[in-house]
Design a protein around this motif. Structure first.
Motif, PDB file in Angstrom:
ATOM      1  N   HIS A 164      16.314  79.684  65.045  1.00 55.22           N
ATOM      2  CA  HIS A 164      15.152  80.332  64.435  1.00 55.22           C
ATOM      3  C   HIS A 164      14.303  79.272  63.729  1.00 55.22           C
ATOM      4  O   HIS A 164      14.730  78.130  63.584  1.00 55.22           O
ATOM      5  CB  HIS A 164      15.612  81.387  63.415  1.00 55.22           C
ATOM      6  CG  HIS A 164      16.317  80.775  62.246  1.00 55.22           C
ATOM      7  ND1 HIS A 164      17.642  80.375  62.306  1.00 55.22           N
ATOM      8  CD2 HIS A 164      15.890  80.446  61.005  1.00 55.22           C
ATOM      9  CE1 HIS A 164      17.989  79.846  61.146  1.00 55.22           C
ATOM     10  NE2 HIS A 164      16.946  79.863  60.333  1.00 55.22           N
ATOM     11  N   ASP A 179      11.968  78.852  59.951  1.00 54.86           N
ATOM     12  CA  ASP A 179      11.845  79.479  58.640  1.00 54.86           C
ATOM     13  C   ASP A 179      10.359  79.726  58.354  1.00 54.86           C
ATOM     14  O   ASP A 179       9.508  78.975  58.816  1.00 54.86           O
ATOM     15  CB  ASP A 179      12.408  78.560  57.550  1.00 54.86           C
ATOM     16  CG  ASP A 179      13.903  78.261  57.742  1.00 54.86           C
ATOM     17  OD1 ASP A 179      14.611  79.101  58.331  1.00 54.86           O
ATOM     18  OD2 ASP A 179      14.339  77.191  57.288  1.00 54.86           O
ATOM     19  N   HIS A 206      16.080  75.618  64.313  1.00 55.24           N
ATOM     20  CA  HIS A 206      17.431  75.208  63.918  1.00 55.24           C
ATOM     21  C   HIS A 206      18.386  76.383  64.039  1.00 55.24           C
ATOM     22  O   HIS A 206      17.969  77.544  64.028  1.00 55.24           O
ATOM     23  CB  HIS A 206      17.444  74.608  62.508  1.00 55.24           C
ATOM     24  CG  HIS A 206      16.862  75.509  61.450  1.00 55.24           C
ATOM     25  ND1 HIS A 206      15.501  75.677  61.290  1.00 55.24           N
ATOM     26  CD2 HIS A 206      17.440  76.293  60.515  1.00 55.24           C
ATOM     27  CE1 HIS A 206      15.277  76.514  60.292  1.00 55.24           C
ATOM     28  NE2 HIS A 206      16.446  76.924  59.804  1.00 55.24           N
TER      29      HIS A 206
HETATM   30 FE   FE2 Z   1      16.773  78.603  58.614  1.00 58.88          FE
END
Ligand code: FE2
Ligand code: AKG
Length: 244
Positions: A138, A140, A191
């Motif tokens: 995903h 952030d 990540h």
């Molecule tokens: Fe993350």
């Protein structure tokens, strides 16, 4: 609590921003624009863990991050988030981490975040094989993310590596956290955490972003800025926007 070498270098940079090169020298670039460094002094991680565990054991209703998806034994840390860990001693430490360390270091490595780094978000996460074991790839919703390991020196674990996508090669770079080590990367770096197969891993995750969750536009110019523009206290108003 903070690693001695980093604490000294950061203190010098606050006194004389031109000395920020000493801070940068403590960072290792493990993938393109993804940096690793020692942030916590291993001798003092137990103090922090005790603070988190006490809140947990006291039955203070803390809201787990990301709802129940991740992570059952983690907690929200920022006052924007409902059910956050409000203990004053923890909040003072959390704020110092953001203001004294994370913001100027992030500006040093990722200058385009200036203007998109006045607001914060934070949570703790806890992986163990039987409950929350991994997180899929995903990005952030942050300008920048600081992810710090809080394992004690004798708390070993297997698996649970962090895979970060190297923008230059397109390959994932696999990284194992050691106690007190930290990863700093732009929020938009894909990540994932590999499944933990034994032991447990506890991390603290901090985000910076701009008002109402704004992040730098795609392709924002990464122009050089003077050192003195990084090592300044943020005077921006704090909004109430909580990403989760
Ligand atoms: Fe993350
Ligand atoms: O496993 C980790 O340390 C990373 C967790 C993470 O990326 C997240 O919670 O957004």
């Amino acid at each position: 609590m903070i690693d001695e070498a980093l604490r000294t270098a950061v203190k010098q940079a606050w006194e004389n921003p031109e000395r920020e090169t000493d801070v940068k020298a403590l960072m290792t670039e493990v993938a393109t624009d993804v940096y690793k460094f020692q942030l916590f002094d291993v001798e003092h991680i137990a103090d922090l863990r005790n603070m988190l565990e006490q809140a947990w054991d006291a039955g203070i209703p803390l809201r787990p991050p990301y709802g129940i998806v991740l992570n059952r034994r983690g907690a929200m840390l920022d006052r924007r988030s409902e059910g956050y860990l409000a203990a004053p001693s923890f909040q003072a430490f959390y704020q110092q981490l953001l203001d004294t360390y994370m913001r100027p270091i992030s500006r040093l490595l990722f200058p385009e975040i200036i203007g998109y780094d006045s607001q914060s978000f934070g949570f703790s996460i806890h992986y163990q094989p039987t409950t929350d074991a991994s997180i899929r790839q995903h990005t952030d919703a942050s300008s920048v993310t600081l992810n710090i390991n809080m394992n004690l020196p004798d708390e070993t674990f297997e698996g649970s590596e962090l895979d970060v996508l190297d923008a230059a090669s397109g390959d994932a770079v696999r990284f194992s956290f050691t106690p007190g080590s930290a990863m700093l990367h732009r929020g938009n770096v894909p990540h994932a955490a590999q499944p933990i197969t034994s032991g447990q891993r506890s991390n603290l995750v901090l985000w910076l972003y701009g008002e109402r969750g704004q992040i730098p536009p795609q392709g924002a110019q990464r122009r050089a800025i003077p050192a003195r523009d990084r090592w300044v206290s943020s005077s921006a108003e704090q909004d109430d926007f909580a990403p989760f």
